[in-house]
Write a protein that holds these residues in place. Sequence first.
Motif, short mmCIF file in Angstrom:
data_model
loop_
_atom_site.label_atom_id
_atom_site.label_comp_id
_atom_site.label_asym_id
_atom_site.label_seq_id
_atom_site.Cartn_x
_atom_site.Cartn_y
_atom_site.Cartn_z
N GLY A 20 -22.76 -121.85 40.73
CA GLY A 20 -22.00 -122.74 39.86
C GLY A 20 -22.85 -123.32 38.75
N VAL A 21 -24.06 -123.77 39.10
CA VAL A 21 -24.97 -124.32 38.09
C VAL A 21 -25.34 -123.24 37.07
CG1 VAL A 21 -27.28 -125.27 37.71
CG2 VAL A 21 -25.87 -126.11 39.61
N VAL A 24 -22.57 -122.70 34.61
CA VAL A 24 -22.48 -123.78 33.62
C VAL A 24 -23.55 -123.61 32.55
CG1 VAL A 24 -22.71 -126.27 33.27
CG2 VAL A 24 -21.44 -125.40 35.23
N ARG A 25 -24.75 -123.27 32.97
CA ARG A 25 -25.87 -123.18 32.02
C ARG A 25 -25.88 -121.88 31.23
NH1 ARG A 25 -31.34 -124.47 35.03
NH2 ARG A 25 -32.05 -124.26 32.85
N ARG A 56 -17.68 -122.18 32.30
CA ARG A 56 -18.42 -123.41 32.57
C ARG A 56 -17.63 -124.35 33.50
NH1 ARG A 56 -22.78 -124.28 29.12
NH2 ARG A 56 -22.88 -122.90 27.30
N ALA A 57 -16.32 -124.50 33.23
CA ALA A 57 -15.50 -125.38 34.06
C ALA A 57 -15.41 -124.86 35.49
CB ALA A 57 -14.11 -125.52 33.45
N GLY A 60 -18.70 -125.51 37.17
CA GLY A 60 -18.85 -126.92 37.53
C GLY A 60 -18.06 -127.28 38.78
N ALA A 63 -19.88 -125.74 41.78
CA ALA A 63 -21.08 -126.48 42.17
C ALA A 63 -20.71 -127.80 42.84
CB ALA A 63 -21.96 -126.74 40.95
N GLY A 64 -19.71 -128.51 42.29
CA GLY A 64 -19.29 -129.78 42.89
C GLY A 64 -18.71 -129.60 44.27
#
Length: 213
Positions: A20-21, A24-25, A56-57, A60, A63-64
């Motif tokens: 997930g990270v 996003v990156r 990205r969403a 995120g 990852a959350g």
Amino acid sequence: MSLVRLVARPLLASKFILDGVDHVRHPGMRSEAVAPLVDKLSERTPVPNDAELFVRANGGAMAGAGALLAIGKMQRLSATVLAATSLPAILADHAFWAESDPDLKRVKRKEFLTSLGLLGGVLIAAVDTQGQPGLAWRGERAVKDAKRTAKHAKREAGRAKNAAKRDAKAATAVVKRETKRAAKQARREAQRATHDARREAQLAKAKVEAAIA
């Protein structure tokens, strides 16, 4: 929470957190892979037609949800979110069917199957009730209990109805018996009164005849 769950959930969540990270990156080429999917979604839903923003969403959210699963918070909900967000990630990262290089295709196919295995793990976590009854079981049990209660109430109502009938029948029999007894007693009283009246009349007649004589 059991020791197995305490250890297994962070292990299961770790890859999703890292992926997930990374999404996003570095949305990078993933955006190109999911662009057709985002196009279709934007036509039918309010989702913006922006593949990079979608990646990205999605990353995120992954990852959350992975972090929540790792620390044991809202485990079933976070596992469900992981299952939903991992599908686009799998399609974007391991689209082996689109590779022409045999070696690269073989590697991506292996990673695809590994990711599917992890997806199976989060699906199991999504329905894990930790030994407690789930909502489906509780709903089914509630329906069964309601049916059992209704059946019991119906049976009790039938018993009460039959008892009422018996009581009414018994009361009617008592009334009939008492009515017959009262009527019989009234007849006896009437007969006694008639007999007494006749006797009094005879006595009066005898007195009159004696007086005349």
